[in-house]
Design an enzyme around this catalytic site. Structure first.
Site, PDB file in Angstrom:
ATOM      1  N   TYR A  29      30.300 -40.565  25.616  1.00 55.97           N
ATOM      2  CA  TYR A  29      29.317 -39.609  25.889  1.00 55.97           C
ATOM      3  C   TYR A  29      28.565 -40.029  27.413  1.00 55.97           C
ATOM      4  O   TYR A  29      27.908 -39.208  28.023  1.00 55.97           O
ATOM      5  CB  TYR A  29      28.240 -39.356  25.106  1.00 55.97           C
ATOM      6  CG  TYR A  29      28.668 -39.032  23.751  1.00 55.97           C
ATOM      7  CD1 TYR A  29      28.994 -37.722  23.565  1.00 55.97           C
ATOM      8  CD2 TYR A  29      28.696 -39.700  22.681  1.00 55.97           C
ATOM      9  CE1 TYR A  29      29.348 -37.317  22.327  1.00 55.97           C
ATOM     10  CE2 TYR A  29      29.165 -39.675  21.179  1.00 55.97           C
ATOM     11  CZ  TYR A  29      29.470 -38.053  21.202  1.00 55.97           C
ATOM     12  OH  TYR A  29      30.063 -37.638  19.951  1.00 55.97           O
ATOM     13  N   ASN A  80      25.167 -27.113  22.481  1.00 52.95           N
ATOM     14  CA  ASN A  80      25.956 -28.020  21.949  1.00 52.95           C
ATOM     15  C   ASN A  80      25.454 -28.462  20.626  1.00 52.95           C
ATOM     16  O   ASN A  80      24.509 -29.146  20.467  1.00 52.95           O
ATOM     17  CB  ASN A  80      25.818 -29.306  23.082  1.00 52.95           C
ATOM     18  CG  ASN A  80      26.699 -30.427  22.503  1.00 52.95           C
ATOM     19  OD1 ASN A  80      27.301 -30.430  21.408  1.00 52.95           O
ATOM     20  ND2 ASN A  80      27.022 -31.402  23.298  1.00 52.95           N
ATOM     21  N   HIS A 106      30.863 -28.644  24.145  1.00 51.67           N
ATOM     22  CA  HIS A 106      31.113 -30.257  23.878  1.00 51.67           C
ATOM     23  C   HIS A 106      31.537 -31.054  25.083  1.00 51.67           C
ATOM     24  O   HIS A 106      32.189 -30.758  25.899  1.00 51.67           O
ATOM     25  CB  HIS A 106      32.170 -30.351  22.698  1.00 51.67           C
ATOM     26  CG  HIS A 106      31.935 -29.393  21.448  1.00 51.67           C
ATOM     27  ND1 HIS A 106      31.163 -29.901  20.579  1.00 51.67           N
ATOM     28  CD2 HIS A 106      32.726 -28.466  21.471  1.00 51.67           C
ATOM     29  CE1 HIS A 106      31.027 -28.811  20.030  1.00 51.67           C
ATOM     30  NE2 HIS A 106      31.826 -27.830  20.058  1.00 51.67           N
TER      31      HIS A 106
END
Ligand code: DHK
Length: 152
Positions: A29, A80, A106
């Site tokens: 991430y 998201n 995403h």
């Protein structure tokens, strides 16, 4: 004459664990925090003539309540849904009730990851889907919303 045109309003929702961005699995991430992302989204939105309301919740019910607000108060939703993407009929049903564009977002490419991430409850009611563009996905989503709203 005074300019009476108001900016289009975008609700940008972030689901569970995205409050941990920057500390959470950075190899997937990245290291940008949610606060940093919020700042970038406000800057991007301002450049596009949009107003963005940026929110995060770890609770499915809170996300459903936020989506309901979009029925009356927002011109588009970017979401998201994080882990709820793969499980939440309630979030899908709330999004299905909207008449405004819905962008599913995403950061990671969920299709390159575990099998359980390949299914989304939300995709079937989304106007567009942005996957795997990392933090840049947020700016892409806002740019696409601007395109959709200026072409309606
Ligand atoms: C974020 C999450 O928290 C995961 O549960 C999803 C998504 C993917 C993302 O890539 O932004 O599976």
């Amino acid at each position: 004459m005074a300019d009476t045109k108001t900016s289009s309003r975008v609700l940008l929702l972030n689901g569970p664990n995205l409050d941990l961005l920057g500390r959470r699995e950075p190899s997937i991430y990245g290291t940008t925090t949610l606060k940093d992302l919020e700042t970038v989204c406000h800057e991007t939105a301002a450049g596009l003539g949009l107003e963005v309301d940026f929110r995060q919740s770890n609770s499915e019910g809170a996300l459903v309540d936020y989506i309901h607000e979009a029925m009356d108060y927002f011109d588009a939703v970017i979401i998201n849904p994080a882990g709820y993407t793969h499980t939440s009929v309630a979030i899908r049903d709330a999004l299905a009730a909207l008449e405004v564009p819905v962008i599913e977002l995403h950061m990671s490419n969920v299709h390159k990851r575990e099998e359980f991430r390949h299914h989304s409850c939300v995709s079937g009611v989304a106007t567009a889907i942005i996957v795997g563009a990392g933090e840049h996905g947020y700016s892409l989503a806002l740019t696409h919303v601007s395109h959709l709203l200026s072409n309606k």
